[in-house]
Design an enzyme around this catalytic site. Sequence first.
Site, PDB file in Angstrom:
ATOM      1  N   ARG A  54     -24.347 -38.965  63.210  1.00  0.00           N
ATOM      2  CA  ARG A  54     -23.663 -38.517  61.998  1.00  0.00           C
ATOM      3  C   ARG A  54     -23.655 -39.575  60.896  1.00  0.00           C
ATOM      4  O   ARG A  54     -23.924 -39.268  59.734  1.00  0.00           O
ATOM      5  CB  ARG A  54     -22.235 -38.083  62.334  1.00  0.00           C
ATOM      6  CG  ARG A  54     -22.157 -36.802  63.155  1.00  0.00           C
ATOM      7  CD  ARG A  54     -20.727 -36.472  63.543  1.00  0.00           C
ATOM      8  NE  ARG A  54     -20.163 -37.489  64.429  1.00  0.00           N
ATOM      9  CZ  ARG A  54     -20.339 -37.506  65.747  1.00  0.00           C
ATOM     10  NH1 ARG A  54     -21.078 -36.576  66.319  1.00  0.00           N
ATOM     11  NH2 ARG A  54     -19.783 -38.439  66.487  1.00  0.00           N
ATOM     12  N   THR A  55     -23.336 -40.822  61.262  1.00  0.00           N
ATOM     13  CA  THR A  55     -23.233 -41.862  60.229  1.00  0.00           C
ATOM     14  C   THR A  55     -24.585 -42.137  59.591  1.00  0.00           C
ATOM     15  O   THR A  55     -24.713 -42.193  58.362  1.00  0.00           O
ATOM     16  CB  THR A  55     -22.657 -43.161  60.827  1.00  0.00           C
ATOM     17  OG1 THR A  55     -21.360 -42.893  61.364  1.00  0.00           O
ATOM     18  CG2 THR A  55     -22.537 -44.241  59.763  1.00  0.00           C
ATOM     19  N   LYS A  82     -38.515 -58.137  70.854  1.00  0.00           N
ATOM     20  CA  LYS A  82     -39.301 -59.352  71.088  1.00  0.00           C
ATOM     21  C   LYS A  82     -38.525 -60.604  70.690  1.00  0.00           C
ATOM     22  O   LYS A  82     -39.094 -61.692  70.630  1.00  0.00           O
ATOM     23  CB  LYS A  82     -40.615 -59.283  70.302  1.00  0.00           C
ATOM     24  CG  LYS A  82     -41.518 -58.128  70.718  1.00  0.00           C
ATOM     25  CD  LYS A  82     -42.864 -58.181  70.031  1.00  0.00           C
ATOM     26  CE  LYS A  82     -42.757 -57.899  68.552  1.00  0.00           C
ATOM     27  NZ  LYS A  82     -44.085 -57.838  67.885  1.00  0.00           N
ATOM     28  N   ARG A 104     -25.166 -51.149  60.749  1.00  0.00           N
ATOM     29  CA  ARG A 104     -24.334 -50.912  61.936  1.00  0.00           C
ATOM     30  C   ARG A 104     -24.806 -51.871  63.016  1.00  0.00           C
ATOM     31  O   ARG A 104     -25.995 -51.943  63.321  1.00  0.00           O
ATOM     32  CB  ARG A 104     -24.433 -49.475  62.433  1.00  0.00           C
ATOM     33  CG  ARG A 104     -23.790 -49.311  63.819  1.00  0.00           C
ATOM     34  CD  ARG A 104     -23.573 -47.883  64.213  1.00  0.00           C
ATOM     35  NE  ARG A 104     -22.462 -47.300  63.470  1.00  0.00           N
ATOM     36  CZ  ARG A 104     -21.956 -46.093  63.743  1.00  0.00           C
ATOM     37  NH1 ARG A 104     -22.456 -45.361  64.715  1.00  0.00           N
ATOM     38  NH2 ARG A 104     -20.952 -45.624  63.033  1.00  0.00           N
ATOM     39  N   HIS A 134     -14.836 -49.920  60.221  1.00  0.00           N
ATOM     40  CA  HIS A 134     -15.762 -48.852  59.821  1.00  0.00           C
ATOM     41  C   HIS A 134     -15.189 -48.240  58.538  1.00  0.00           C
ATOM     42  O   HIS A 134     -14.647 -47.134  58.544  1.00  0.00           O
ATOM     43  CB  HIS A 134     -15.850 -47.811  60.932  1.00  0.00           C
ATOM     44  CG  HIS A 134     -17.000 -46.854  60.805  1.00  0.00           C
ATOM     45  ND1 HIS A 134     -17.670 -46.633  59.616  1.00  0.00           N
ATOM     46  CD2 HIS A 134     -17.602 -46.047  61.723  1.00  0.00           C
ATOM     47  CE1 HIS A 134     -18.620 -45.736  59.809  1.00  0.00           C
ATOM     48  NE2 HIS A 134     -18.602 -45.365  61.081  1.00  0.00           N
TER      49      HIS A 134
END
Length: 206
Positions: A54-55, A82, A104, A134
């Site tokens: 959703r975000t 890596k 995020r 958030h």
Amino acid sequence: MRHLLSASDLDAAQSVALLDLAEDMAEVNDRQVKKLPTLRGKTVVNLFFEDSTRTRISFELAAKRLSADVINFVAKGSSMSKGESLKDTAQTLEAMGADAIVLRHSSSGSAHRLAHTDWVDSAVINAGDGSHEHPSQALLDAMTIRQSFWPDNRGRDLTGLKVLIVGDISHSRVARSNLILLDTLGAEAHVAGPATLTPVSLVGID
């Protein structure tokens, strides 16, 4: 304001102005052509080191509605596997012309670190950093609350409302941002949950 890293970055006037702007933008969804030229020529990078549906899609859709070019970065399958660091990845994207980075990350404070080092010059929006904050979700929650009580809500804060947040408060970045923003907007915020899942500073507070 260049970055949005915490709900505490916003004062009451800025918060209400953003909610009013969001109401205006929501009306664009009802148009036949759902597009505005606001970010034409700009590049927005969704830099997601955690799974999200959703975000990430919400930020992508919002940027595209504002006519920005959007790059979606997902850590899985990238050079992160890596050993490439957040700094390396961010600087690579900056070199490609990123104007804004929506981040995020699983580490608390990662958005603040990205914004306040010399790694990038891009604007940074915190889309969730560990168990810290958030802020964009808190703004969405405030918008939903405001719409529920006042259909004609332009210019209104949340003064007079009592809001209860129930659950694991200690580990919830959304709850933390909600508590900050609700207070900024004049609401009376309370929490409920097991003492082991409630921050020590809030234990015993009704």
